[in-house]
Design an enzyme around this catalytic site. Structure first.
Site, PDB file in Angstrom:
ATOM      1  N   HIS A 208       0.711  -1.118  -0.001  1.00  0.00           N
ATOM      2  CA  HIS A 208      -0.050  -0.040  -0.021  1.00  0.00           C
ATOM      3  C   HIS A 208       0.903   1.446  -0.212  1.00  0.00           C
ATOM      4  O   HIS A 208       0.369   2.396  -0.129  1.00  0.00           O
ATOM      5  CB  HIS A 208      -0.794   0.140   1.449  1.00  0.00           C
ATOM      6  CG  HIS A 208      -0.189   0.254   2.288  1.00  0.00           C
ATOM      7  ND1 HIS A 208       0.677  -0.453   3.221  1.00  0.00           N
ATOM      8  CD2 HIS A 208      -0.253   1.626   3.394  1.00  0.00           C
ATOM      9  CE1 HIS A 208       1.334  -0.078   4.243  1.00  0.00           C
ATOM     10  NE2 HIS A 208       0.810   1.331   4.270  1.00  0.00           N
TER      11      HIS A 208
HETATM   12  C1  UD1 Z   1      -1.320   6.356   5.775  1.00  0.00           C
HETATM   13  C2  UD1 Z   1       0.317   6.515   6.034  1.00  0.00           C
HETATM   14  C3  UD1 Z   1       1.020   5.481   5.936  1.00  0.00           C
HETATM   15  C4  UD1 Z   1       0.597   4.372   6.838  1.00  0.00           C
HETATM   16  C5  UD1 Z   1      -0.700   4.125   6.315  1.00  0.00           C
HETATM   17  C6  UD1 Z   1      -1.360   2.943   7.263  1.00  0.00           C
HETATM   18  C7  UD1 Z   1       0.806   9.061   5.730  1.00  0.00           C
HETATM   19  C8  UD1 Z   1       1.500  10.089   5.092  1.00  0.00           C
HETATM   20  N1  UD1 Z   1       0.655   7.585   5.301  1.00  0.00           N
HETATM   21  O1  UD1 Z   1      -1.196   6.041   4.279  1.00  0.00           O
HETATM   22  O2  UD1 Z   1       2.282   5.742   6.461  1.00  0.00           O
HETATM   23  O3  UD1 Z   1       1.355   3.057   6.383  1.00  0.00           O
HETATM   24  O4  UD1 Z   1      -1.530   5.027   6.422  1.00  0.00           O
HETATM   25  O5  UD1 Z   1      -2.423   2.221   6.268  1.00  0.00           O
HETATM   26  O6  UD1 Z   1       0.204   9.376   6.906  1.00  0.00           O
HETATM   27  N2  UD1 Z   1      -8.651   5.885   1.925  1.00  0.00           N
HETATM   28  C9  UD1 Z   1      -9.927   5.366   1.959  1.00  0.00           C
HETATM   29  N3  UD1 Z   1     -10.160   5.359   3.170  1.00  0.00           N
HETATM   30  C10 UD1 Z   1      -9.824   5.530   4.426  1.00  0.00           C
HETATM   31  C11 UD1 Z   1      -8.367   6.128   4.356  1.00  0.00           C
HETATM   32  C12 UD1 Z   1      -8.076   6.495   3.009  1.00  0.00           C
HETATM   33  O7  UD1 Z   1     -10.306   4.983   0.838  1.00  0.00           O
HETATM   34  O8  UD1 Z   1     -10.561   5.207   5.549  1.00  0.00           O
HETATM   35  C13 UD1 Z   1      -7.996   6.069   0.486  1.00  0.00           C
HETATM   36  C14 UD1 Z   1      -8.159   7.555  -0.079  1.00  0.00           C
HETATM   37  O9  UD1 Z   1      -8.436   7.364  -1.534  1.00  0.00           O
HETATM   38  C15 UD1 Z   1      -7.007   8.173   0.030  1.00  0.00           C
HETATM   39  C16 UD1 Z   1      -5.949   7.143   0.120  1.00  0.00           C
HETATM   40  O10 UD1 Z   1      -6.718   5.962   0.556  1.00  0.00           O
HETATM   41  O11 UD1 Z   1      -6.786   9.229  -0.566  1.00  0.00           O
HETATM   42  C17 UD1 Z   1      -4.742   7.335   0.901  1.00  0.00           C
HETATM   43  O12 UD1 Z   1      -4.845   7.562   2.305  1.00  0.00           O
HETATM   44  P1  UD1 Z   1      -4.054   8.347   3.158  1.00  0.00           P
HETATM   45  O13 UD1 Z   1      -4.502   8.506   4.547  1.00  0.00           O
HETATM   46  O14 UD1 Z   1      -3.584   9.767   2.647  1.00  0.00           O
HETATM   47  O15 UD1 Z   1      -2.637   7.481   3.212  1.00  0.00           O
HETATM   48  P2  UD1 Z   1      -2.319   6.083   3.456  1.00  0.00           P
HETATM   49  O16 UD1 Z   1      -2.073   5.370   2.132  1.00  0.00           O
HETATM   50  O17 UD1 Z   1      -3.581   5.217   3.903  1.00  0.00           O
HETATM   51  N1  UDP Z   2      -3.722  -5.153   8.938  1.00  0.00           N
HETATM   52  C1  UDP Z   2      -5.066  -5.596   9.147  1.00  0.00           C
HETATM   53  N2  UDP Z   2      -5.706  -5.921   8.121  1.00  0.00           N
HETATM   54  C2  UDP Z   2      -5.284  -6.006   6.877  1.00  0.00           C
HETATM   55  C3  UDP Z   2      -3.911  -5.278   6.784  1.00  0.00           C
HETATM   56  C4  UDP Z   2      -3.096  -5.126   7.974  1.00  0.00           C
HETATM   57  O1  UDP Z   2      -5.517  -5.635  10.235  1.00  0.00           O
HETATM   58  O2  UDP Z   2      -5.972  -6.513   5.914  1.00  0.00           O
HETATM   59  C5  UDP Z   2      -2.819  -4.729  10.271  1.00  0.00           C
HETATM   60  C6  UDP Z   2      -1.800  -5.476  10.441  1.00  0.00           C
HETATM   61  O3  UDP Z   2      -1.927  -6.640  11.276  1.00  0.00           O
HETATM   62  C7  UDP Z   2      -0.764  -4.464  11.116  1.00  0.00           C
HETATM   63  C8  UDP Z   2      -1.270  -3.221  10.648  1.00  0.00           C
HETATM   64  O4  UDP Z   2      -2.542  -3.612  10.066  1.00  0.00           O
HETATM   65  O5  UDP Z   2      -1.018  -4.530  12.556  1.00  0.00           O
HETATM   66  C9  UDP Z   2      -0.426  -2.688   9.496  1.00  0.00           C
HETATM   67  O6  UDP Z   2      -0.903  -1.732   9.031  1.00  0.00           O
HETATM   68  P1  UDP Z   2      -0.653  -1.024   7.566  1.00  0.00           P
HETATM   69  O7  UDP Z   2       0.022  -2.014   6.745  1.00  0.00           O
HETATM   70  O8  UDP Z   2      -1.616  -0.367   7.089  1.00  0.00           O
HETATM   71  O9  UDP Z   2       0.452   0.244   8.048  1.00  0.00           O
HETATM   72  P2  UDP Z   2       2.004   0.419   8.394  1.00  0.00           P
HETATM   73  O10 UDP Z   2       2.377  -0.698   9.376  1.00  0.00           O
HETATM   74  O11 UDP Z   2       2.803   0.166   7.068  1.00  0.00           O
HETATM   75  O12 UDP Z   2       2.205   1.950   8.503  1.00  0.00           O
END
Ligand code: UD1
Ligand code: UDP
Length: 372
Positions: A208
């Site tokens: 992601h």
């Molecule tokens: C964010 C964090 C990343 C973390 C990830 C965990 C930052 C810069 N990035 O990335 O470090 O690993 O969360 O999962 O803070 N969206 C949805 N539903 C939601 C949230 C997001 O559909 O509830 C979609 C939207 O299209 C959005 C995109 O995901 O534009 C990205 O969401 P965003 O919160 O900006 O960053 P993540 O990729 O989730």
């Molecule tokens: N996770 C989850 N369901 C999923 C994918 C991840 O519960 O389908 C959990 C996973 O166990 C871990 C956390 O989400 O604890 C990791 O989050 P993510 O990969 O979104 O973010 P990152 O750790 O890279 O910031």
């Protein structure tokens, strides 16, 4: 003056999971706390499902900032968090990790007369193109308490000149979370049956990260690599897809190879169960690298760097980058790994230790104010 001692700022899936043990520690140590949700994650499957399943109280505040550019998103959080902190007047604000929610919480706190604690301090990828790297560096340098998960992460912040009396090695709260839920996950989760999976006969995938999925060529290379691993091992690759990645698949019109099974993002118990039973995990997630290591499952990280080098040092993980051939070679290498490493992230007491330190210690700011 309010009774709130600690404010906990969170906004995304991994923060909810990794702060759950800290929230439980507030409860067990009878500490008055308030939870401020920024609303960075808002979809049911990235947000509410974790509050329910981890039996966490509803956040006291939800700013509902949602998705936007980094600047707008962070700015909206900053304004909202500041207002709440001014009302609540906590002594300490805790943030966890490296997201934009963490950055906003750190900046808002640092401008007010309250202490900032950074849970999971001292991680460095040394890749300043990653938004997360900037977020964690800024937060560490603004923090009064830096809760480093390992001795190595503590060393990294010492080398950056952070004073010794701000650094606490606590382990990572991800261990607490895994230990508090893994048995329950085995008992309760029916996900293997639902997806018709046999233990050790599938690989689990997550991807992601912006630098991987926002780049069309790179994302396609990664998907090809995963598909080739699945074909070579004659197994399915199960990929619970994050909405950012799903959006990019649509936008780039990428057709996903047949051996990759896209499924919805999973709840925590189902995901833990998938991780525990996977033959191999392929990921670019920070938290998943740690959990694979804790659960004794070999991991291939589809990135050029990691801020979790401890997982590589103990033999649980390898860095593959994002090229198809490298992903396949790394998967073959890790598939043969002997999974007898020791978890480097602590004993599962990090949440309790963090709250104890916050409650007991005299931080540098308090010492400065003590008359000589
Ligand atoms: C964010 C964090 C990343 C973390 C990830 C965990 C930052 C810069 N990035 O990335 O470090 O690993 O969360 O999962 O803070 N969206 C949805 N539903 C939601 C949230 C997001 O559909 O509830 C979609 C939207 O299209 C959005 C995109 O995901 O534009 C990205 O969401 P965003 O919160 O900006 O960053 P993540 O990729 O989730
Ligand atoms: N996770 C989850 N369901 C999923 C994918 C991840 O519960 O389908 C959990 C996973 O166990 C871990 C956390 O989400 O604890 C990791 O989050 P993510 O990969 O979104 O973010 P990152 O750790 O890279 O910031």
């Amino acid at each position: 003056m309010s009774d709130t001692e600690i404010a906990i700022v969170l906004g995304t899936r991994p923060e909810i999971i990794k702060l759950a043990p800290v929230i439980r520690a507030c409860e067990s140590q009878d500490v008055q706390y308030t939870v401020i949700h920024t609303g960075q994650h808002y979809s049911e499957e990235l947000d509410a499902v974790f509050f329910e399943q981890l039996e966490l109280p509803e956040p006291d505040y939800n700013l509902g900032v949602g998705s936007n550019s980094h600047g707008v998103q962070t700015a909206e959080m900053l304004v909202g968090i500041e207002e709440i902190l001014q009302d609540e007047e906590p002594e300490t604000v805790l943030v966890q990790g490296d997201t934009n929610s963490v950055l906003a919480g750190a900046i808002a706190t640092s401008k007010l007369d309250m202490e900032l604690g950074h849970v999971e301090a001292g991680l460095r990828s040394f890749d300043r193109d990653m938004p997360e790297e900037i977020n964690r560096v800024v937060t560490d340098h603004a923090a009064d308490y830096l809760f480093a998960p390992t001795v190595d992460s503590a060393d990294l912040i010492r080398e950056e000149g952070i004073p010794e009396d701000r650094i606490y090695v606590t382990g990572n709260t991800v261990v607490d979370a895994v230990e508090q839920h893994r048995e329950f996950a085995q008992e309760k989760s029916a996900i293997l049956d639902e997806l018709e999976l046999v233990p050790s006969e599938f690989v689990l995938v997550t991807a992601h990260r912006a630098e991987n999925v926002d780049d069309e060529d790179r994302f396609e290379e990664i998907l090809d690599g995963i598909a080739r691993v699945a074909d070579r091992f004659d197994v399915d690759a199960v990929y619970p897809i994050h909405p950012r990645a799903e959006n990019r698949l649509d936008e780039f019109d990428i057709s996903v190879p047949d051996s990759i099974r896209l499924v919805e993002p999973q709840d925590y118990l189902d995901f833990l169960n998938l991780e525990s039973n996977a033959r191999l995990i392929l990921t670019d997630s920070g938290g998943v690298q740690e959990e694979a290591c804790i659960l004794g499952v070999p991991c291939v990280t589809m990135r050029d760097n990691t801020e979790r080098p401890e997982t590589i040092d103990v033999g649980a993980n390898t860095l593959a980058g994002a090229e198809t051939d490298e992903i396949v070679d790394s998967a073959i290498e890790m598939d043969g790994a002997v999974c007898d490493w020791t978890n480097p992230f602590g004993d599962g007491e990090a949440g309790e230790q963090i709250i104890t330190e916050v409650e007991q210690s005299e931080t540098p700011k308090e010492l400065e104010m003590t008359p000589q």
